[in-house]
Design a protein around this motif. Structure first.
Motif, mmCIF file in Angstrom:
data_model
loop_
_atom_site.group_PDB
_atom_site.id
_atom_site.type_symbol
_atom_site.label_atom_id
_atom_site.label_comp_id
_atom_site.label_asym_id
_atom_site.label_seq_id
_atom_site.Cartn_x
_atom_site.Cartn_y
_atom_site.Cartn_z
ATOM 1 N N LEU A 82 0.824 -1.203 0.000
ATOM 2 C CA LEU A 82 0.000 0.000 0.000
ATOM 3 C C LEU A 82 0.862 1.258 0.000
ATOM 4 O O LEU A 82 0.559 2.241 -0.693
ATOM 5 C CB LEU A 82 -0.928 -0.009 1.218
ATOM 6 N N LYS A 83 1.946 1.222 0.744
ATOM 7 C CA LYS A 83 2.877 2.352 0.788
ATOM 8 C C LYS A 83 3.441 2.647 -0.600
ATOM 9 O O LYS A 83 3.511 3.810 -1.031
ATOM 10 C CB LYS A 83 4.015 2.029 1.762
ATOM 11 N N THR A 149 -9.825 6.290 -9.744
ATOM 12 C CA THR A 149 -10.720 5.524 -8.868
ATOM 13 C C THR A 149 -10.743 4.069 -9.307
ATOM 14 O O THR A 149 -10.699 3.147 -8.481
ATOM 15 C CB THR A 149 -12.141 6.100 -8.899
ATOM 16 N N VAL A 150 -10.793 3.847 -10.616
ATOM 17 C CA VAL A 150 -10.769 2.488 -11.153
ATOM 18 C C VAL A 150 -9.453 1.804 -10.785
ATOM 19 O O VAL A 150 -9.436 0.655 -10.329
ATOM 20 C CB VAL A 150 -10.954 2.518 -12.687
ATOM 21 N N GLU A 151 -8.343 2.522 -10.964
ATOM 22 C CA GLU A 151 -7.032 1.972 -10.628
ATOM 23 C C GLU A 151 -6.933 1.623 -9.149
ATOM 24 O O GLU A 151 -6.424 0.553 -8.778
ATOM 25 C CB GLU A 151 -5.937 2.987 -10.989
ATOM 26 N N PHE A 154 -8.590 -1.517 -8.222
ATOM 27 C CA PHE A 154 -7.775 -2.681 -8.582
ATOM 28 C C PHE A 154 -6.632 -2.875 -7.591
ATOM 29 O O PHE A 154 -6.347 -4.010 -7.170
ATOM 30 C CB PHE A 154 -7.215 -2.540 -9.991
ATOM 31 N N TYR A 155 -5.965 -1.784 -7.214
ATOM 32 C CA TYR A 155 -4.853 -1.905 -6.273
ATOM 33 C C TYR A 155 -5.299 -2.566 -4.975
ATOM 34 O O TYR A 155 -4.597 -3.432 -4.430
ATOM 35 C CB TYR A 155 -4.254 -0.532 -5.969
ATOM 36 N N PHE A 156 -6.461 -2.145 -4.472
ATOM 37 C CA PHE A 156 -6.953 -2.733 -3.229
ATOM 38 C C PHE A 156 -7.424 -4.170 -3.438
ATOM 39 O O PHE A 156 -7.355 -4.994 -2.521
ATOM 40 C CB PHE A 156 -8.086 -1.890 -2.645
ATOM 41 N N PHE A 162 -4.974 -12.205 -6.000
ATOM 42 C CA PHE A 162 -3.830 -13.129 -5.923
ATOM 43 C C PHE A 162 -4.126 -14.283 -4.970
ATOM 44 O O PHE A 162 -3.824 -15.443 -5.268
ATOM 45 C CB PHE A 162 -2.577 -12.401 -5.451
ATOM 46 N N LEU A 163 -4.691 -13.954 -3.815
ATOM 47 C CA LEU A 163 -4.990 -14.980 -2.812
ATOM 48 C C LEU A 163 -5.956 -16.021 -3.358
ATOM 49 O O LEU A 163 -5.723 -17.238 -3.223
ATOM 50 C CB LEU A 163 -5.586 -14.317 -1.563
#
Length: 406
Positions: A82-83, A149-151, A154-156, A162-163
């Motif tokens: 996140l950083k 906002t879309v990006e 996805f980041y979150f 992945f999990l």
């Protein structure tokens, strides 16, 4: 594999960022060419919003390429992840959003607020990326910033993606579930007038992560394939140019669609949505696969140091190519045009001004915007990025071993 690839950095894909940003720029100003070219050319150029799709597929690829292989969802891992995302995206967006609303409070330019009545609340929605969920607010502030906002969604979502893919072996079902969620939300909220929150299908399918998730998943799958199979291959297919041609086949399909008001492009038709969200991203992935695995003149061009620099500053270019900075630069050229004709009148000559043609002024603006973007990148974005990454924000900084990228 080269040392730079070992560092999870691929120069040619940085050059692709510049190409994508410039395509979006052309799409927003295609109307300036309507008098000089056949209308179909203007419609074709107007569908160059495909740069956004290129960004989305690229984000899916890069996040997966950098984090998927050594992924382990712990608190410290997530904080570091996140950083890194905050350092990359947020500082320039926040600074330019503050500047945009400062410009509004000085000039009362309604293009910043889109006529909304409460600029303070609107500023909060913009600075937190929440405006991207509301049809009434998605194009306020830095209008093109809706894609962030879309990006961010996805980041979150990426660690969870992945999990589920690694632990439960459920990858392909995820975009289906997310899209069905989007459809369900529209069916619920289209009858509730809450500032257009999930207000209509066109908005949700084109301007939210829930509608455009497939593009990210295509990028994710490309990265998973490359991580498994490497950068060498035996198939004698030129993916770079095949993918590139198919990208513009998709553009042509969208250009042939009717424009449905109030939307500005064929993108917003049902065929446009399907072409953009589901076929275009596959063509982009083929193009990327070629860039990764082939040596072409196109790739050599994209990884030239100057193009690489433009790619690094393309995020800022994307944020400033519309809005108050563009308006000020364009106004400057208009004043130069008036001053030039005033001089001609004084001299008693009937000459052409180098600033009288809209299409030529657009080229001037393009050059100035790039100069502004590179300057802001060097003086503000890059130093802030490094400062945040090396700070103790969210998680205590630990120097990485030499040769490993963040």
């Amino acid at each position: 594999m080269s040392q730079r690839l070992q560092q999870n950095y691929i120069p040619a894909l940085t050059g692709v960022r510049a190409m994508a940003a410039y395509l979006v720029f052309i799409s927003h100003f295609a109307y300036k060419f309507d008098e000089n070219f056949p209308h179909i050319i203007q419609r074709f150029l107007g569908e160059f919003h495909i740069g956004v799709s290129i960004f989305f597929v690229l984000s899916g690829f890069l996040i997966t390429f950098r984090y998927y292989k050594d992924f382990h969802l712990t608190r410290d891992w997530f904080k570091q992840y996140l950083k890194n995302r905050v350092a990359r995206i947020y500082p320039m967006y926040a600074l330019l959003t503050i500047a945009a609303f400062g410009y509004y409070f000085i000039t009362r330019d309604q293009s910043v607020t889109n006529g909304s009545g409460n600029p303070v609340a609107l500023f909060f929605l913009n600075i937190t990326f929440l405006r991207g969920f509301f049809y009434q607010f998605w194009n306020t502030g830095i209008a093109q910033g809706w894609s962030l906002t879309v990006e961010e969604c996805f980041y979150f979502s990426a660690p969870l993606i992945f999990l589920i893919a690694k632990k439960y072996h459920k990858f392909y079902i995820q975009p289906v579930v997310i899209t069905l969620f989007a459809i369900t939300m529209v069916l619920i909220f289209r009858h509730i007038n809450f500032h257009g929150f999930f207000g209509n299908f066109t908005f949700v399918m084109l301007y939210t992560f829930f509608g455009r998730c497939f593009e990210f998943f295509v990028g994710v799958q490309l990265a998973r394939y490359v991580l498994k199979n490497g950068f060498t291959r035996t198939r004698n297919i030129n993916f770079t140019y095949t993918g590139f041609v198919l990208i513009f086949v998709c553009v042509f399909v969208m250009a042939l669609q009717p424009v449905i008001k109030p939307w500005p492009a064929g993108l917003e038709t049902p065929i446009g949505i399907i072409t953009n969200n589901y076929f275009l991203c596959i063509a982009v992935a083929l193009f990327f696969y070629g860039i990764l695995t082939e040596v072409t003149l196109f790739k050599k061009f994209l990884q030239l140091p100057f193009i690489e620099l433009l790619g690094k500053s393309s995020y800022i270019f994307y944020l400033v190519h519309l809005g108050w900075i563009y308006t000020l630069i364009q106004s400057g050229f208009n004043h130069l045009n008036d001053a030039t004709f005033a001089v001609y009148d004084k001299w008693g000559v009937d000459w052409h001004s180098p600033f009288e043609y809209d299409w030529l002024n657009l080229i001037y603006v393009f050059i100035v915007l790039n100069a502004v973007s590179v300057t802001l990148f060097k003086l503000i974005e890059e130093p802030l990025n490094h400062y945040i990454r090396k700070s103790d924000f969210l998680v205590k900084y630990k120097p990485r071993p030499k040769g490993i990228a963040d």
